[in-house]
Enzyme design. Structure first.
Site, short mmCIF file in Angstrom:
data_model
loop_
_atom_site.label_atom_id
_atom_site.label_comp_id
_atom_site.label_asym_id
_atom_site.label_seq_id
_atom_site.Cartn_x
_atom_site.Cartn_y
_atom_site.Cartn_z
N LYS A 36 0.84 -1.21 0.00
CA LYS A 36 0.00 0.00 0.00
C LYS A 36 0.88 1.26 0.00
CE LYS A 36 -2.13 -1.26 3.82
NZ LYS A 36 -1.41 -2.55 4.04
N ARG A 92 -10.28 0.29 8.45
CA ARG A 92 -9.83 -1.07 8.73
C ARG A 92 -10.89 -1.87 9.46
NH1 ARG A 92 -3.89 0.13 8.72
NH2 ARG A 92 -2.87 -1.86 8.97
N ARG A 128 -0.77 -9.19 13.23
CA ARG A 128 -1.29 -8.20 12.27
C ARG A 128 -2.03 -8.89 11.13
NH1 ARG A 128 3.97 -5.33 10.66
NH2 ARG A 128 2.67 -4.18 9.19
N ARG A 175 11.04 -1.73 11.24
CA ARG A 175 9.90 -1.30 12.06
C ARG A 175 9.71 -2.30 13.19
NH1 ARG A 175 4.80 0.15 8.25
NH2 ARG A 175 3.65 -1.12 9.73
N ARG A 216 11.61 -5.76 5.26
CA ARG A 216 11.44 -4.31 5.07
C ARG A 216 12.35 -3.52 6.00
NH1 ARG A 216 5.61 -1.75 5.47
NH2 ARG A 216 5.60 -2.94 7.41
P1 AP5 Z 1 4.81 -1.60 1.87
O1 AP5 Z 1 4.51 -0.79 0.66
O2 AP5 Z 1 5.51 -0.92 2.99
O3 AP5 Z 1 3.50 -2.39 2.37
P2 AP5 Z 1 2.21 -1.89 3.13
O4 AP5 Z 1 1.03 -2.57 2.54
O5 AP5 Z 1 2.18 -0.38 3.18
O6 AP5 Z 1 2.50 -2.54 4.54
P3 AP5 Z 1 2.32 -1.98 6.01
O7 AP5 Z 1 3.03 -2.96 6.89
O8 AP5 Z 1 2.79 -0.55 6.12
O9 AP5 Z 1 0.80 -2.06 6.19
P4 AP5 Z 1 0.00 -2.15 7.48
O10 AP5 Z 1 -1.35 -1.97 6.97
O11 AP5 Z 1 0.25 -3.33 8.34
O12 AP5 Z 1 0.67 -0.98 8.35
P5 AP5 Z 1 0.17 0.47 8.78
O13 AP5 Z 1 1.36 1.33 8.80
O14 AP5 Z 1 -1.02 0.90 8.00
O15 AP5 Z 1 5.69 -2.86 1.38
C1 AP5 Z 1 6.15 -3.81 2.33
C2 AP5 Z 1 7.54 -4.31 1.86
O16 AP5 Z 1 7.40 -5.00 0.61
C3 AP5 Z 1 8.55 -3.17 1.60
O17 AP5 Z 1 9.84 -3.60 1.97
C4 AP5 Z 1 8.47 -2.94 0.08
O18 AP5 Z 1 9.69 -2.45 -0.43
C5 AP5 Z 1 8.15 -4.35 -0.43
N1 AP5 Z 1 7.31 -4.35 -1.62
C6 AP5 Z 1 6.20 -3.59 -1.86
N2 AP5 Z 1 5.67 -3.88 -3.06
C7 AP5 Z 1 6.44 -4.88 -3.58
C8 AP5 Z 1 6.39 -5.63 -4.80
N3 AP5 Z 1 5.44 -5.42 -5.72
N4 AP5 Z 1 7.32 -6.60 -4.99
C9 AP5 Z 1 8.30 -6.82 -4.06
N5 AP5 Z 1 8.40 -6.14 -2.89
C10 AP5 Z 1 7.48 -5.18 -2.66
O19 AP5 Z 1 -0.36 0.18 10.26
C11 AP5 Z 1 0.53 -0.13 11.32
C12 AP5 Z 1 -0.25 -0.22 12.62
O20 AP5 Z 1 -0.87 1.05 12.92
C13 AP5 Z 1 -1.40 -1.23 12.64
O21 AP5 Z 1 -0.97 -2.54 12.94
C14 AP5 Z 1 -2.32 -0.63 13.73
O22 AP5 Z 1 -1.82 -0.92 15.02
C15 AP5 Z 1 -2.16 0.87 13.50
N6 AP5 Z 1 -3.18 1.38 12.55
C16 AP5 Z 1 -2.95 1.91 11.31
N7 AP5 Z 1 -4.10 2.27 10.73
C17 AP5 Z 1 -5.11 1.93 11.59
C18 AP5 Z 1 -6.53 2.00 11.54
N8 AP5 Z 1 -7.16 2.50 10.47
N9 AP5 Z 1 -7.23 1.56 12.61
C19 AP5 Z 1 -6.62 1.08 13.70
N10 AP5 Z 1 -5.27 0.94 13.81
C20 AP5 Z 1 -4.52 1.37 12.76
#
Ligand code: AP5
Length: 215
Positions: A13, A88, A171, A160, A127
């Site tokens: 994402k 979410r 997660r 992270r 990552r």
């Molecule tokens: P990346 O692009 O970083 O993936 P992502 O989908 O953004 O993953 P996240 O871990 O950031 O998502 P998440 O939803 O768990 O975390 P968030 O920060 O929202 O890519 C991942 C890796 O793969 C990277 O190394 C990248 O280089 C690689 N990659 C990407 N695309 C690729 C491809 N095509 N091929 C190969 N490699 C690739 O949330 C974190 C925490 O915050 C949650 O657990 C929760 O506690 C809290 N939180 C956030 N939002 C909410 C909400 N709405 N409600 C409640 N709690 C929330």
């Protein structure tokens, strides 16, 4: 364009959001980034969010909704936005609908990026990101030229804290239980677009771009 970017942890994402905001000049609202920033600054919000994030749980809805509502009311979002990691839960999705309705807006596309679970785990465990400029790398898929050092600014690359062992498992479980039902929700609203995210990130973006250009 009012866009919601969906998909499990590690689906790409954040990676796609970077391409999308460069191409379409949309304000990018990542609730995960907002919480991480608050944690690093030691604010009240950060203190509350940290324990949930470290456990791989969702931050409570009321806290998360209030932050997004305030952000969406700002001027730069009135012509469109890119929400990443929100909503979410069904409660968050309903709140988003109500907030947008107040100003005659609605979600126009919910882009769902799918990736098999074993690949998600490999992506998350590999990552690393720059402490300074936040550029994201992957030790397996897109490593930096010099290990541990950012190609762009020379900053230190760190993992992270929620990308380790049990937290990753939690997660993914939380995603299945609480977030995946939203795919049905947006399908019923006729705005769901499913994308295969298990390909080169540029190919993934190409498909997303075509969808957005067709809106
Ligand atoms: P990346 O692009 O970083 O993936 P992502 O989908 O953004 O993953 P996240 O871990 O950031 O998502 P998440 O939803 O768990 O975390 P968030 O920060 O929202 O890519 C991942 C890796 O793969 C990277 O190394 C990248 O280089 C690689 N990659 C990407 N695309 C690729 C491809 N095509 N091929 C190969 N490699 C690739 O949330 C974190 C925490 O915050 C949650 O657990 C929760 O506690 C809290 N939180 C956030 N939002 C909410 C909400 N709405 N409600 C409640 N709690 C929330």
């Amino acid at each position: 364009m009012n866009i919601v970017l969906m998909g499990p942890p590690g689906a790409g994402k954040g990676t796609q959001a970077d391409f999308m905001k460069a191409e379409f000049s949309l304000p990018h609202i990542s609730t995960g980034d907002i919480f991480r920033e608050a944690v690093s600054q030691g604010t009240e919000l950060g203190k509350k969010a940290q324990e949930y994030m470290n456990a791989g749980k969702l931050v409570p809805d009321e806290l998360t909704i209030a932050i997004v509502e305030e952000r969406l009311a700002r001027k730069d979002c009135l012509q469109g936005f890119l929400l990443d990691g929100f909503p979410r839960t069904t409660v968050q999705a309903e709140a988003l609908k109500r907030v947008l309705q107040k100003t005659g807006r609605k979600v126009e596309a919910a882009i769902n990026i799918s990736v098999p679970q074993d690949i998600l785990i490999a992506r998350l465990s590999g990552r690393i990101s720059c402490k300074e400029c936040k550029t994201v790398y992957n030790t397996s898929y897109s490593p930096p030229t010099r290990p541990g050092i950012c190609d762009k600014c020379g900053g230190e690359l760190i993992q992270r804290s929620d990308d380790r062992g049990e937290t990753v498992k939690n997660r993914l479980l939380v995603y299945q239980e609480q977030t995946s039902p939203l795919l049905d929700y947006y399908d019923k609203h006729k705005v769901l677009y499913n994308i295969d995210g298990n390909r080169d990130s540029r190919e993934v973006f190409y498909e997303i771009k075509e969808i957005l250009q067709g809106l």
